[in-house]
Motif scaffolding. Structure first.
Motif, mmCIF file in Angstrom:
data_model
loop_
_atom_site.group_PDB
_atom_site.id
_atom_site.type_symbol
_atom_site.label_atom_id
_atom_site.label_comp_id
_atom_site.label_asym_id
_atom_site.label_seq_id
_atom_site.Cartn_x
_atom_site.Cartn_y
_atom_site.Cartn_z
ATOM 1 N N GLU A 74 -28.128 -28.675 18.831
ATOM 2 C CA GLU A 74 -28.221 -27.416 18.086
ATOM 3 C C GLU A 74 -26.941 -26.582 18.156
ATOM 4 O O GLU A 74 -26.846 -25.543 17.511
ATOM 5 C CB GLU A 74 -29.406 -26.592 18.605
ATOM 6 C CG GLU A 74 -30.746 -27.237 18.331
ATOM 7 C CD GLU A 74 -31.911 -26.404 18.834
ATOM 8 O OE1 GLU A 74 -31.688 -25.279 19.332
ATOM 9 O OE2 GLU A 74 -33.054 -26.882 18.727
ATOM 10 N N ILE A 75 -25.964 -27.042 18.955
ATOM 11 C CA ILE A 75 -24.708 -26.291 19.071
ATOM 12 C C ILE A 75 -23.890 -26.507 17.806
ATOM 13 O O ILE A 75 -23.693 -27.637 17.351
ATOM 14 C CB ILE A 75 -23.914 -26.710 20.328
ATOM 15 C CG1 ILE A 75 -24.714 -26.348 21.584
ATOM 16 C CG2 ILE A 75 -22.534 -26.048 20.342
ATOM 17 C CD1 ILE A 75 -24.080 -26.804 22.889
ATOM 18 N N LYS A 76 -23.421 -25.397 17.234
ATOM 19 C CA LYS A 76 -22.649 -25.453 16.003
ATOM 20 C C LYS A 76 -21.155 -25.294 16.246
ATOM 21 O O LYS A 76 -20.337 -25.894 15.553
ATOM 22 C CB LYS A 76 -23.113 -24.356 15.048
ATOM 23 C CG LYS A 76 -24.533 -24.519 14.591
ATOM 24 C CD LYS A 76 -24.964 -23.344 13.759
ATOM 25 C CE LYS A 76 -26.432 -23.497 13.411
ATOM 26 N NZ LYS A 76 -27.028 -22.267 12.983
ATOM 27 N N GLU A 77 -20.802 -24.427 17.227
ATOM 28 C CA GLU A 77 -19.389 -24.089 17.396
ATOM 29 C C GLU A 77 -19.110 -23.677 18.840
ATOM 30 O O GLU A 77 -19.930 -23.042 19.486
ATOM 31 C CB GLU A 77 -19.028 -22.934 16.450
ATOM 32 C CG GLU A 77 -17.584 -22.586 16.414
ATOM 33 C CD GLU A 77 -17.273 -21.517 15.359
ATOM 34 O OE1 GLU A 77 -16.131 -21.075 15.325
ATOM 35 O OE2 GLU A 77 -18.184 -21.133 14.585
ATOM 36 N N VAL A 78 -17.898 -24.041 19.304
ATOM 37 C CA VAL A 78 -17.416 -23.641 20.618
ATOM 38 C C VAL A 78 -16.028 -23.037 20.414
ATOM 39 O O VAL A 78 -15.150 -23.682 19.845
ATOM 40 C CB VAL A 78 -17.335 -24.843 21.584
ATOM 41 C CG1 VAL A 78 -16.817 -24.410 22.944
ATOM 42 C CG2 VAL A 78 -18.681 -25.536 21.719
ATOM 43 N N SER A 79 -15.848 -21.782 20.849
ATOM 44 C CA SER A 79 -14.583 -21.070 20.634
ATOM 45 C C SER A 79 -14.236 -20.217 21.846
ATOM 46 O O SER A 79 -15.117 -19.776 22.573
ATOM 47 C CB SER A 79 -14.677 -20.120 19.432
ATOM 48 O OG SER A 79 -15.122 -20.780 18.293
ATOM 49 N N LYS A 80 -12.949 -19.934 22.013
ATOM 50 C CA LYS A 80 -12.520 -18.957 23.017
ATOM 51 C C LYS A 80 -12.907 -17.580 22.524
ATOM 52 O O LYS A 80 -12.973 -17.339 21.316
ATOM 53 C CB LYS A 80 -11.004 -19.004 23.211
ATOM 54 C CG LYS A 80 -10.517 -20.250 23.898
ATOM 55 C CD LYS A 80 -9.008 -20.185 24.088
ATOM 56 C CE LYS A 80 -8.485 -21.467 24.669
ATOM 57 N NZ LYS A 80 -7.040 -21.455 24.841
ATOM 58 N N THR A 81 -13.179 -16.675 23.451
ATOM 59 C CA THR A 81 -13.515 -15.305 23.076
ATOM 60 C C THR A 81 -12.991 -14.331 24.127
ATOM 61 O O THR A 81 -12.831 -14.686 25.288
ATOM 62 C CB THR A 81 -15.040 -15.117 22.896
ATOM 63 O OG1 THR A 81 -15.292 -13.800 22.429
ATOM 64 C CG2 THR A 81 -15.803 -15.343 24.179
ATOM 65 N N PHE B 157 -29.129 -18.221 14.905
ATOM 66 C CA PHE B 157 -28.205 -17.099 15.086
ATOM 67 C C PHE B 157 -27.877 -16.850 16.560
ATOM 68 O O PHE B 157 -27.446 -15.758 16.922
ATOM 69 C CB PHE B 157 -28.798 -15.806 14.496
ATOM 70 C CG PHE B 157 -29.115 -15.898 13.042
ATOM 71 C CD1 PHE B 157 -28.103 -15.976 12.099
ATOM 72 C CD2 PHE B 157 -30.435 -15.918 12.605
ATOM 73 C CE1 PHE B 157 -28.395 -16.066 10.753
ATOM 74 C CE2 PHE B 157 -30.735 -16.002 11.247
ATOM 75 C CZ PHE B 157 -29.710 -16.076 10.317
ATOM 76 N N ASP B 158 -28.123 -17.829 17.414
ATOM 77 C CA ASP B 158 -27.951 -17.618 18.854
ATOM 78 C C ASP B 158 -26.515 -17.866 19.285
ATOM 79 O O ASP B 158 -25.795 -18.677 18.700
ATOM 80 C CB ASP B 158 -28.884 -18.555 19.635
ATOM 81 C CG ASP B 158 -30.344 -18.263 19.371
ATOM 82 O OD1 ASP B 158 -30.717 -17.077 19.427
ATOM 83 O OD2 ASP B 158 -31.113 -19.207 19.112
ATOM 84 N N GLU B 159 -26.130 -17.165 20.355
ATOM 85 C CA GLU B 159 -24.822 -17.400 20.961
ATOM 86 C C GLU B 159 -24.895 -17.004 22.427
ATOM 87 O O GLU B 159 -25.718 -16.191 22.829
ATOM 88 C CB GLU B 159 -23.725 -16.621 20.246
ATOM 89 C CG GLU B 159 -23.943 -15.136 20.172
ATOM 90 C CD GLU B 159 -22.909 -14.432 19.302
ATOM 91 O OE1 GLU B 159 -22.400 -13.399 19.769
ATOM 92 O OE2 GLU B 159 -22.625 -14.905 18.201
ATOM 93 N N ILE B 160 -24.035 -17.625 23.207
ATOM 94 C CA ILE B 160 -23.939 -17.300 24.628
ATOM 95 C C ILE B 160 -22.472 -17.402 25.023
ATOM 96 O O ILE B 160 -21.725 -18.198 24.441
ATOM 97 C CB ILE B 160 -24.838 -18.218 25.491
ATOM 98 C CG1 ILE B 160 -24.930 -17.659 26.905
ATOM 99 C CG2 ILE B 160 -24.352 -19.656 25.471
ATOM 100 C CD1 ILE B 160 -26.110 -18.178 27.695
ATOM 101 N N ILE B 161 -22.080 -16.584 25.965
ATOM 102 C CA ILE B 161 -20.698 -16.577 26.436
ATOM 103 C C ILE B 161 -20.694 -17.066 27.878
ATOM 104 O O ILE B 161 -21.453 -16.553 28.713
ATOM 105 C CB ILE B 161 -20.085 -15.174 26.321
ATOM 106 C CG1 ILE B 161 -20.027 -14.786 24.841
ATOM 107 C CG2 ILE B 161 -18.695 -15.137 26.949
ATOM 108 C CD1 ILE B 161 -19.607 -13.365 24.581
#
Length: 148
Positions: free
Chosen positions: A90-97, A118-122
């Motif tokens: 289910e992961i769509k994208e991995v980015s630096k933040t 619409f989920d995200e986790i840092i």
């Protein structure tokens, strides 16, 4: 290609020692004048003990945070707390933040994972590049924006 479905890899979290020093100074800094003046009353000793317990809990959260890739799931553990596992499919994208929102990431060197609708986790794995690459091995549809 999902040939590594049984891969188990554990990634420790990166820790910002500057943040830990800041927290230490916030906790204990106001007590320094009292200690210099020799005010070691029972209340002061009790306060130092109480603050030390809280600081020990924070240290456990910082150094007990890790991320595990296991059986097509990303498991996140922050000290005593475990987050609901994320299905790597289910992961769509991995980015630096640079987002400083509260999260299981005891460092300012962070990675944002977008998954589900619409989920995200840092999080803040020490080895961001290999972490993102291992996710992409399991789910090649992940938009991997981690290049270094």
């Amino acid at each position: 290609m999902k040939e590594n479905m049984t891969m188990i890899k554990k990634y420790p979290s990166k820790v910002s020692y500057g943040l830990l020093i800041f927290i230490f100074l916030v906790f204990y800094g106001p007590l320094i004048p009292n200690l210099i003046n020799g005010d070691l009353s029972g209340k002061m000793i009790g306060l130092i003990g109480f603050l030390s317990l809280i600081f020990a809990f924070i240290l456990h959260l910082f150094f007990g945070t890790h991320y595990t890739i296991e059986n097509n799931k990303l498991k996140i553990k922050c000290g005593f707390f475990s987050y609901k596992p994320i299905k790597i499919d289910e992961i769509k994208e991995v980015s630096k933040t640079k987002n400083i929102i509260s999260s299981p990431a005891p460092s300012f060197d962070r990675v944002e994972i977008k998954y589900g609708k619409f989920d995200e986790i840092i999080i803040s794995p020490k080895d961001k590049l290999n972490f993102a690459n291992d996710l992409a091995i399991i789910n090649p549809n992940i938009k991997n924006n981690i290049t270094e």
